[in-house]
Each structure stands twice: as C-alpha cells, then as structure tokens.
Design a protein around this motif. Sequence first.
Motif, mmCIF file in Angstrom:
data_model
loop_
_atom_site.group_PDB
_atom_site.id
_atom_site.type_symbol
_atom_site.label_atom_id
_atom_site.label_comp_id
_atom_site.label_asym_id
_atom_site.label_seq_id
_atom_site.Cartn_x
_atom_site.Cartn_y
_atom_site.Cartn_z
ATOM 1 N N UNK A 14 0.226 -0.915 0.436
ATOM 2 C CA UNK A 14 0.179 -0.220 0.432
ATOM 3 C C UNK A 14 0.971 1.097 0.066
ATOM 4 N N UNK A 15 0.463 2.192 -1.125
ATOM 5 C CA UNK A 15 1.215 3.527 -0.493
ATOM 6 C C UNK A 15 1.007 4.165 0.687
ATOM 7 N N UNK A 16 1.721 4.624 1.226
ATOM 8 C CA UNK A 16 1.688 5.132 2.195
ATOM 9 C C UNK A 16 1.064 6.815 2.465
ATOM 10 N N UNK A 17 0.595 7.689 2.804
ATOM 11 C CA UNK A 17 -0.178 8.560 2.724
ATOM 12 C C UNK A 17 -0.610 9.429 4.484
ATOM 13 N N UNK A 18 -0.713 10.487 3.843
ATOM 14 C CA UNK A 18 -2.022 11.180 5.332
ATOM 15 C C UNK A 18 -3.127 11.032 5.604
ATOM 16 N N UNK A 19 -3.471 10.371 5.994
ATOM 17 C CA UNK A 19 -4.886 11.059 6.017
ATOM 18 C C UNK A 19 -5.549 12.318 6.482
ATOM 19 N N UNK A 20 -6.418 13.577 5.725
ATOM 20 C CA UNK A 20 -6.390 14.755 6.115
ATOM 21 C C UNK A 20 -7.586 14.554 7.395
ATOM 22 N N UNK A 21 -8.382 13.787 7.230
ATOM 23 C CA UNK A 21 -9.255 13.185 7.915
ATOM 24 C C UNK A 21 -10.611 14.680 7.610
ATOM 25 N N UNK A 22 -10.361 16.006 7.580
ATOM 26 C CA UNK A 22 -11.625 17.018 6.759
ATOM 27 C C UNK A 22 -12.704 16.595 5.558
ATOM 28 N N UNK A 23 -11.854 15.098 4.580
ATOM 29 C CA UNK A 23 -12.633 14.533 3.789
ATOM 30 C C UNK A 23 -12.899 13.724 3.946
ATOM 31 N N UNK A 24 -14.284 13.158 3.069
ATOM 32 C CA UNK A 24 -13.720 11.500 3.318
ATOM 33 C C UNK A 24 -12.621 10.942 2.832
ATOM 34 N N UNK A 25 -11.778 9.843 3.058
ATOM 35 C CA UNK A 25 -10.920 9.146 3.180
ATOM 36 C C UNK A 25 -11.133 8.762 1.643
ATOM 37 N N UNK A 26 -10.222 8.607 1.106
ATOM 38 C CA UNK A 26 -9.622 8.223 0.414
ATOM 39 C C UNK A 26 -9.115 6.120 -0.257
ATOM 40 N N UNK A 27 -9.380 5.988 -1.178
ATOM 41 C CA UNK A 27 -8.815 3.964 -0.860
ATOM 42 C C UNK A 27 -7.251 4.239 -1.355
#
Length: 842
Positions: free
Chosen positions: A34-47
């Motif tokens: 899986x590609x690592x990225x940081x969720x912002x939690x200000x919008x719906x998380x992307x897959x």
Amino acid sequence: MSKKCTFIGSEDTNSFYLDGDVVLGGLFPLHYHAESFVQSFVKKPIPSGYEFFSSRALRWMRTMTFAVEEINQKQDLLPHLKLGYHIRDSCDDIPVSMTNALLLVNGQPDKGSGSTCTDLHKKVSPAIVGDAGSGVSMAVLRTLGSFHVPLVSYFASCSCLSDEKEFPAFMRTMPSDAFQTKALAKLVSHFRWTWVGVIGVESDYARFAIQLFLQEAARYHVCAAYVHFLSLPPIKDAVVDLVRIMKTSSAKVVLSVAGDSEMRTILTECRRQNVTDLLWIASEAWSTSQSLWTDFEDLLVGTLGFAIRRGEIPGLGMYLTSLQTSQALTLHFMAEFWEETFNCRLNSSVNTHTHGEGANNRELCSGHEELNEVYSAYTDVSQLRVSYNVYKAVYLIAHALHNMSLCVPGKGPFSNGTCGSLSPVVPWQLLHYMKQTTFTTLGEEVRFDENGDPIATYDLMNWQKGQDGLLRLVKVGYYDDSLAGEKGLIINESAVRWHKGFQTPVSICSEGCQPGFRKAIRKGQPTCCFDCIPCAEGEISNETDSVNCLTCSEDTWPNQAQNHCIPKTIEFLSYHETMGIVLWVVSAFGAFATVAVLGVFVIYRKTPMVRANNMELSFLLLLFLCACFLIGLTFIGEPTDWFCQIRYTAFGISFTLCISCILAKTVVVMMAFRATLPGSNVMKWFGPAKQRASVIICTSIQVLICIIWLTTRPPYAAHNTRFLSATIILECVVGSEVGFWCVLGYIGLLACMCFLMAFLARKLPDNFNEAKFITFSMLIFFAVWITFIPVYVSTSGKYTVAVHVFAILASAFGLLFCIFIPKCYIILLKPEKNSRQHMMRK
C-alpha cells in the motif's frame, strides 16, 4: 413486491465474474504494498493505492477460472450443476480483504440500484478460495467464522490456523508451518549449521513459524545467533540495523520468514553494506519467487528453501497464453497486466493504475502483442506450486458439492437423515461435506486431517544460475512428513550448488569438540557456544561434540587420545623384567652361598671352630637360611590364590625357624658360661634334645598362627586398580591384616628376645664369643625390617613385592654374613686359630 437492495459505500466493480448454479468466491492479492499517505480527516478518506501488481497472483486467479471451466466440461463431476466464480482483489491488505469477503458472501448489486434482494442470492458465494496471507485469512475467518462459511486457503501456512475451535470453517491445500518448521530444522541440522540467524516480519505467519522453528531446532542442538522482526512496511533505519547485525554476526546462514517485498528491501540494504557472504534459507513464502533473481542474482545464488509440491496441470499454459488484446480491453486487471508486460497503453484502457516513470506516456499497443513472445511470471508454468494448490482447492469444493448431490433423502448426514441443500447451497452443510472429502486429481490422492490440513510434502529447492544467466530452481531433495525419522528428509548433496562454490558453508558458534574432549557451555551464552575440555583421567568420549565423557570399565583405560578404552596393562613382578631377574639372581646367589658355607662346615665339622659353636644348630640354621633365600623366589611371578598362601606362610615359618635356631644358640652360649661355675649343672637342662625341642616349640606357635590365618581369611590374588589407574596390579592381598601382622610380630618378638640375650652375653670372656656376632646380626635384622614397614606401606604394585623380597634377602644375608662369614674366615684363611688351645685362650 420484491424489496430493493442498495449497496452502501463505494462500489467496486473490478472483479471477475462467471454466473452459475453455484458461484465460488475467490480472493487473490493482485496488488500489494500500500502507498503511504497521511489522511487529513477533513474529507472522506480516499481508498488506498498499491504500488505493485502481481503477475504471479494473476496466474493463481486464472488457475481458478481454468479449474471451474474444466469442471463444467466434465460429465463425471457435477454433471447437473454449473459452477461459476466471483473473484476479487484482496490487495494483501486486511481491510480490503474483509470488505471483499463480505461482498462475496452477501452479494453485490449490479451498478445502479435496481437489483432486488432476491437477485443478490445468485451472486452469493457459499465457499471462498483464499486468501494467500495467513494474517489476512485470520481476519476474514474471524469475520465469517460465525456464519460457518468455508474458507479454503491455497497459501496461508500459519500453524495457528489449525486451531479448529478458533477457526472451525478453515481448510487449506497448503501444508501448515508446523510441518515446514520441522523440515527447516532437519535441513540445518543435516548440514551441521548450529549457529543460524533468523529474521521475519511482524505478522502472525512469521511469528508462529519462527517460534515453531526455534522449538524444533533446539531438539537438534541448533541455536539462533539472533532473532529479528521487521515491522510492516519495513522502516529504513530498522533494516539498516538488521543488516548491521547480520554483518557482524558469525552466523553465515540466515533463515528468512518474509515475503518478496520485504526480502527486496533487506537485500537492497545488504548490497549497500556489502554483505554478500550469507547463505539464505527461504521459507515457502519466497522459496520459488523468481522476481528477486533479476536484481539480486549475486546475493541469492545457492539459496535453499522448501517449496510446496509442484504439479503439472494439462492445458493451463495454453489457457493462460490465449489471452488476447480484446479481452484485456474489457477487464481492468487484465488491462493492467497487459500494459505492464508489454510497456504500452491500450486504447480506451480500463486500467486506472500507473506504475513507473513515464507510464502515462506509453505508446499505444499495436494489437499484435503475443504473450508467447515475452517472459512473464503469469505465463511461467514450470513451477506450478501455489497454482496447483488453487487447482486442488477448487476441486475440493467441487467434489464436496458432488457428494452432496449424490445424497439419498432419508440417509443424509443431517438431522432426520436430511440431505444438504443445493439451491441455495448452505455454507455450513457444504463445510461438513468438505471435511469428509478425499479425492484424486492429476494422479495425487488429496486428503485432509482432522484440522483441515493436507498431508505435508515439500520439495527442497536450490537457486542455481543457468548458463543463460537465468534462475534455475533445481529440486535437490524432498520432505515427506508421513515418513518417520531420518527418512522424512532426503537430500541429494551432489546436486546442490553453494554461493561460494562447491564447498558446504560453515555456520557455527564454536568449533566442534573432537573425540577425547567434551563440551563446556560458556556461561551466559547459548548452548551452541562452548569450549572443548579434555576428558578427565579414566574417561573417554568417542564421538564428536560429546556433552559428557564416559568412564572406562575397571579392566580398561583410555588410550592416549582418550577416544576409546583399551585393556589395562597387567602388572606383577615378573621373571622377565630387569628387577625380577636381579632379585632372582640375588636369591639364587644367597642360596648358593648358604650351601657353600654349609659345605665348609660339613668338611670342617671336626674342627674346634665348628664344634665349639653348637654344630647341630649351625647346620639347621644354614638349612633354614637357604630356605629363606629360596622363599624370595615365590614372590616373583604371576600370583595365584594358592601361590599367595604358600608365599606368606613359607616366609613366616622359614624366618621363625632361623630366629628360633639363633635364639637357641644364644641361650646355649649363656648356659655354657654358667656351666663353668663350680657346682653348676645347668647344661643338663639344655642339652641337644632340649635345643631341638625349643626350635620346634617356637616354630609351632608360628605354624598355629598361620593355620588360623589360612582358615579364616587367607591371602588371595587380586586385581588392584587403586594406585595406577592405567594398570591392573596383579598382587597378593594378605586377607586378614591381623594374621599378617601377627606373623611379622611373632618373628619380631623372637628377634627381640634373641637380641636381648645376645646383648647380655656379648662381653662374656671367650676368645670367640658368638654372642657378639648374633647381636650385630640382630641389629641388621631390625634395621632391615623397621625400614621395611614404612616403605612397604607407601609403595604399590610390583614395587611392594620387590621391597618385601629385598627385606627377606637383606635380613637373610645379614644373618649369613654376621654369624657365619667370620667363622669361615678363620676356618679357611686363619687355620692356626682353629685350634683348641686358641679357642680356650682368654
């Protein structure tokens, strides 16, 4: 009116679907990492996105579709049912796998919202083939386990999944790690690698496998130089530290329980740190993974690993290569594979994944691409191992369905003899039949134990470089858990090629202890780290790396190398050795000298010198002294029980006779002077008869002592090993110590009486007073025997016997020389003094 069903959440239409009476589910890791990225939690998380596409997993997936289509063409297996499939990408990721597993068992409406709930049952899968990873399979099972939906894994090997109570709906065509770890432990033991590095990833599969390996390896005295786990995904600093540990360790063999991607990260760091001298032992997760060879050929030559059983699936190769551009255009996963393989872009491609630099700038595919013209893990059917497991998993479900279809109502396995339902198929009923199913496919009998595990067989693979530079996975042995003992693992060592040539690598903490030494574990270190200590005196070790030394039996002793026991040397005072010869010669000389003196006395028996000194007692004394010299010979030679009894009794009696005669002569001397006093008639009380009687009486007491000694605890021959451990001393044991010392004590008592009387008579007026010479002879006698006692007690073996003989000869020579040599001197050299006048002169 049928109720409409709405799918809540993002719709995922990327799947393979074939309609049928029974639709089998499938989960395959077509993507991973899986590609690592940081969720912002200000919008719906992307897959999550995934970096790599697995052509190998695509082959596994296509093997399932091939098996389903093959079964549908058979007339002897499920002739009245058509199988279908619904296959989804698990991405080797727990959240994705769980989501897709739920979609398989619940169904998913077609795109749009017009499907009814009834329509969904057509897409419901009563059994799932999957997943590849143990951790992912565990997560799916904990979700679906309550519904008893069968999950048949083709690659999950964790032994933890064999727990039927926790995972009752689990079966697999992949052997459990419990068997693989046995095989790995036997492998390292076979090549005498007792110091092995062990690495793995933070997963249930790796943790359980390594734990089982360490337990099994301990049985073969194999130690882990280090055990290291990497987090998922691996952190760079942790990988650097791991490789640094491997570089500094003395272990040159490393067991890796990891996957392709983790091994790629580790090998990259190994190359950076120039760690190129390691021999890798591969777990089945990557033991046949050819994708690593291209980039790490120099590091992986000689790698050994157990691979699951290989199969030949007729027609599969042609089926895989029959894929055309038109099919790739309509199927998302196929499009991605096509573009990755040919490095081109399909017109109107459904592929939404791009990998590598310039992937979006690829040229359009020509439409004439042929899979036969390029190499791909997808089309490589030379090592069908996991694919073969997928094939068997599909046939397992098919045979279970076939057995259900043959059920006669009233004779079924369920309550009241009912049969399992085929429309729709009830998962828990299907699971019951699957647990009971055995079948034969491609010539192999497939059967399962009570935990749903297949009988374990592995091929031992060796990574070798072909002449074309490509990887050759060469089978150099096999492991069959059904065969007991050493027969379970067979290795053709001549076929193995090592990473440093033809010599078997060495991986030990300490050099093995040769025979004659034992291992002493170093304090605070594993049992494989030890020092070699020579066996103690009297002990041997006759094998390499002996833990304990063995004590030799009483009649054997270690050889110089201390690796086997040899018969001890038997020692006794022999006629054939120098000391025995010397004593024999001296004894013979003493006896000859005594006989010579006796001859002189016989010839000159009428002379005053012989007659004046009690001729009869002198003759007796000379005879007994000759016996004393000859008694010394009985102490030489191999002792026996009767020989020992004769030796001591003859010694005691002969010396008693000698001392008794000397005592009688001393008494005669004293009585002779008293008889010269006026009115004395003492000599009539001590005439010749009385003298002989005194000798007999004194000797009788010694004879009585000897009889008591011989009838209670007589002397006997014994094998003595107390003094010289490497030698058996064949000696005479006195039996009763009291008897022995009574014999010596009685002789000493007579000698003391003789000395006392001779000392008192030494100054009596006479021209030749014999008492002087008797006194001197007794002093020599005492000196000899007083010296004898401490020397006798402190010596051992034949030297004790030699001391005894020396004491006998020395005391006998003392008596002979002191008493008789002066007389012989006068008789032979001073005949003028051998006259009555001279003898009577004061």
